[in-house]
Design a protein around this motif. Structure first.
Motif, PDB file in Angstrom:
ATOM      1  N   THR A  34       1.571  28.553   2.944  1.00 54.22           N
ATOM      2  CA  THR A  34       0.692  28.015   1.896  1.00 54.22           C
ATOM      3  C   THR A  34       0.374  26.542   2.176  1.00 54.22           C
ATOM      4  OG1 THR A  34       2.654  27.473   0.595  1.00 54.22           O
ATOM      5  CG2 THR A  34       1.521  29.529   0.049  1.00 54.22           C
ATOM      6  N   VAL A  35      -0.780  26.105   1.647  1.00 53.64           N
ATOM      7  CA  VAL A  35      -1.186  24.696   1.755  1.00 53.64           C
ATOM      8  C   VAL A  35      -1.882  24.323   0.443  1.00 53.64           C
ATOM      9  CG1 VAL A  35      -2.385  22.975   3.166  1.00 53.64           C
ATOM     10  CG2 VAL A  35      -1.691  25.119   4.217  1.00 53.64           C
ATOM     11  N   ALA A  36      -1.612  23.119  -0.045  1.00 53.06           N
ATOM     12  CA  ALA A  36      -2.232  22.663  -1.292  1.00 53.06           C
ATOM     13  C   ALA A  36      -3.698  22.255  -1.050  1.00 53.06           C
ATOM     14  CB  ALA A  36      -1.451  21.472  -1.847  1.00 53.06           C
ATOM     15  N   ALA A  37      -4.478  22.305  -2.118  1.00 48.62           N
ATOM     16  CA  ALA A  37      -5.893  21.911  -2.053  1.00 48.62           C
ATOM     17  C   ALA A  37      -6.014  20.406  -1.826  1.00 48.62           C
ATOM     18  CB  ALA A  37      -6.580  22.284  -3.362  1.00 48.62           C
ATOM     19  N   ASP A  38      -7.151  19.990  -1.246  1.00 47.41           N
ATOM     20  CA  ASP A  38      -7.417  18.557  -1.068  1.00 47.41           C
ATOM     21  C   ASP A  38      -8.906  18.294  -1.192  1.00 47.41           C
ATOM     22  OD1 ASP A  38      -8.762  18.722   1.558  1.00 47.41           O
ATOM     23  OD2 ASP A  38      -6.817  19.390   2.279  1.00 47.41           O
ATOM     24  N   ASP A  39      -9.291  17.042  -0.920  1.00 44.83           N
ATOM     25  CA  ASP A  39     -10.694  16.636  -1.079  1.00 44.83           C
ATOM     26  C   ASP A  39     -11.324  16.181   0.226  1.00 44.83           C
ATOM     27  OD1 ASP A  39     -11.634  17.060  -3.676  1.00 44.83           O
ATOM     28  OD2 ASP A  39     -10.305  15.489  -4.429  1.00 44.83           O
ATOM     29  N   LEU A  40     -10.730  16.515   1.343  1.00 47.15           N
ATOM     30  CA  LEU A  40     -11.277  16.093   2.639  1.00 47.15           C
ATOM     31  C   LEU A  40     -12.340  17.110   3.062  1.00 47.15           C
ATOM     32  CD1 LEU A  40      -7.852  15.125   4.239  1.00 47.15           C
ATOM     33  CD2 LEU A  40      -9.540  13.604   3.180  1.00 47.15           C
ATOM     34  N   TRP A  41     -13.553  16.623   3.323  1.00 46.29           N
ATOM     35  CA  TRP A  41     -14.722  17.504   3.411  1.00 46.29           C
ATOM     36  C   TRP A  41     -14.543  18.691   4.332  1.00 46.29           C
ATOM     37  CZ3 TRP A  41     -19.026  13.267   4.329  1.00 46.29           C
ATOM     38  CH2 TRP A  41     -19.079  12.430   3.208  1.00 46.29           C
ATOM     39  N   LEU A  42     -13.970  18.458   5.522  1.00 42.80           N
ATOM     40  CA  LEU A  42     -13.858  19.558   6.491  1.00 42.80           C
ATOM     41  C   LEU A  42     -12.438  20.123   6.583  1.00 42.80           C
ATOM     42  CD1 LEU A  42     -16.785  19.374   7.167  1.00 42.80           C
ATOM     43  CD2 LEU A  42     -16.192  19.311   9.579  1.00 42.80           C
ATOM     44  N   SER A  43     -11.636  19.825   5.581  1.00 41.20           N
ATOM     45  CA  SER A  43     -10.309  20.437   5.539  1.00 41.20           C
ATOM     46  C   SER A  43     -10.467  21.925   5.242  1.00 41.20           C
ATOM     47  CB  SER A  43      -9.478  19.760   4.453  1.00 41.20           C
ATOM     48  OG  SER A  43      -8.422  20.599   4.069  1.00 41.20           O
ATOM     49  N   MET A  44      -9.696  22.767   5.925  1.00 35.41           N
ATOM     50  CA  MET A  44      -9.698  24.204   5.618  1.00 35.41           C
ATOM     51  C   MET A  44      -9.188  24.442   4.194  1.00 35.41           C
ATOM     52  SD  MET A  44      -8.734  23.772   9.081  1.00 35.41           S
ATOM     53  CE  MET A  44      -6.994  24.106   9.334  1.00 35.41           C
TER      54      MET A  44
END
Ligand SMILES: Cc1cc2nc3c(=O)[nH]c(=O)nc-3n(C[C@H](O)[C@H](O)[C@H](O)COP(=O)(O)OP(=O)(O)OC[C@H]3O[C@@H](n4cnc5c(N)ncnc54)[C@H](O)[C@@H]3O)c2cc1C
Length: 416
Positions: free
Chosen positions: A319-329
């Motif tokens: 699992t990975v937490a959500a983020d705000d980096l435009w091209l982050s998966m």
């Protein structure tokens, strides 16, 4: 070409005319200013042609190492060539830590950040989310600094090497912490029904591993600060000895298990720095889907397991937490990662990659930037709300396309 350079996996031979290993940022600036086309090579752990160039390939491994911990111990400034494995002893000695690490410490920080490389943990953002500032050399050789919150920052961090050469990064720190790693054998598919969120949330970082020879997960790996309760884990048995993520392989290169407490950097990665990580003969793929659709995704993979099983060494669910980096998966999406360690045979693996993508077609999956995928560029672009903004940022930083290569041209589409 002056020398034959390949990626770690050996499936990519770089097509560069020249390879540079500058020993200082000033020397690097000269190399960049002189080059017609250039790409940076990190530690070469990506599995596709993203780092390739027909022009100048630049390794930052020879830059002076920087590990400047701020006086308040909240951040560390590192150089653009350092690997996590070289950085962590400095952090440990100062009693500070990074919030997470990938499965291996061998990768460069800048290369990992630019592809949104991640570990596991439902509250843990990928490694790029720790970046507080990024220092770049632009195509004209000029330095630029972008800090969190400034215009363009959220587009530049997961930058795919397209904006320029990352010469330094400032990373957020947390106080050093201890983690225990537990491994359980044979977690059945039925145990996931109704329990998957609890299973994936049972630790600071949780991974499930299957080789798809059946529908039972061979192992569940749980990493957490506090001891696990004695006994089975959702029906899975505590392992009777150390395990490698790939079922049946010797566990010599795996980090310490059996709940023995240890420092964050010696437990969060699956693999130890002093050994070859993983199996050493492999290709990898990974797709990110929304966590609320995790079980649907696992069942979709089970539906094509006859195509996966003959060519997979292991499939890891994390699992990975959500983020705000435009091209982050993981852009604005609490995610589950479906990672595949394949056998080292591109021709045999590609049909399985396509079968997985077809199985996940309705799940809006985002492929890992640094791994093998067959999804066409238009589909990939469509998975990122801010893709057009990213393309504009790239054009602003690199108007003549010095850092473009065939992989980026295809991804960005529409010519230059
Ligand atoms: C055994 C193994 C295990 C892995 N485990 C994980 C995992 O747990 N989680 C995960 O998410 N991924 C994992 N990966 C994938 C890996 O983390 C990514 O591919 C990562 O990008 C590799 O970093 P690198 O330094 O080797 O980058 P490279 O492959 O060298 O380069 C990747 C990209 O970054 C660019 N780049 C590198 N340095 C710079 C710089 N200083 N400035 C500008 N651009 C730069 C390159 O041009 C290229 O486009 C694994 C890979 C391997 C081989």
């Amino acid at each position: 070409m002056s020398e034959r350079v390949t990626n770690w996996a050996g499936n990519i031979v770089f097509g560069a005319q020249r390879v540079h290993r500058p020993g200082s940022v000033a020397e690097l600036q000269e190399v960049v200013a002189r080059a017609a086309t250039a790409r940076v090579l990190g530690s070469g752990h990506s599995f596709n042609r993203m780092a390739d160039t027909a022009g100048d390939l630049i390794s930052l491994a020879g830059l002076p190492r920087i590990t400047e911990i701020s006086p308040d111990r909240r951040t560390v400034r590192v150089d653009g060539g350092i690997r996590y494995g070289d950085l962590v002893p400095h952090l440990d000695a100062a009693g500070v830590a990074l919030h997470n690490l990938a499965s291996l410490p061998h990768i460069s920080v800048a290369g990992a950040v630019t592809t949104a490389t991640h570990g596991s943990g439902e509250r843990n953002g990928n490694l790029a989310t720790a970046v507080a500032a990024i220092e770049l050399i632009r195509a004209d050789g000029e330095p630029v600094v972008l800090r969190r919150g400034e215009p363009g920052f959220a587009g530049a961090v997961v930058g795919l090497g397209a904006l320029g050469v990352v010469t330094a990064l400032t990373l957020d720190l947390v106080p050093a912490f201890e983690i225990r790693q537990y491994v359980y054998d044979d977690l059945t598919r039925d145990a996931l029904t109704g329990n998957l969120p609890a299973i994936l949330g049972a630790g600071y970082s949780v991974s499930l591993f299957t080789d798809w020879t059946g529908t039972t997960f061979n192992h569940a790996w749980v990493k957490r600060p506090d001891p696990m309760p004695e006994g089975p884990f959702f029906g899975a048995r505590p392992a009777d000895g150390p395990r490698h993520p790939v079922p049946g392989l010797p566990a010599d290169n795996s980090t310490q298990q059996a709940g023995v407490p240890g420092p964050w950097h010696a437990r969060l990665p699956h693999f130890r720095m002093e050994f070859t990580p993983s199996t050493g003969a492999e290709l990898q793929s990974e797709w990110m889907v929304s966590r609320e659709r995790a079980l649907e995704a696992i069942d979709a993979l089970a539906g094509v397991r006859e195509k996966i099983a003959p060519v997979v060494q292991v499939n890891e669910i994390r699992t990975v937490a959500a983020d705000d980096l435009w091209l982050s998966m993981n852009y604005r999406r609490e995610s589950v990662g479906l990672h595949f360690t394949w056998i080292a045979d591109t021709n045999a693996v590609l049909p399985a990659v396509a079968a997985v993508e077809e199985a996940l077609a309705l799940l809006d999956a985002r492929p890992h930037w640094g791994k093998v995928y067959t999804m066409d560029a238009a589909t990939v672009r469509g998975r990122y709300e801010r893709f057009a903004d990213f393309a504009e940022l790239v054009a602003a930083y690199d108007p003549a396309g010095k850092f473009r290569n065939a992989w980026l041209d295809d991804l960005l589409g529409g010519g230059r």
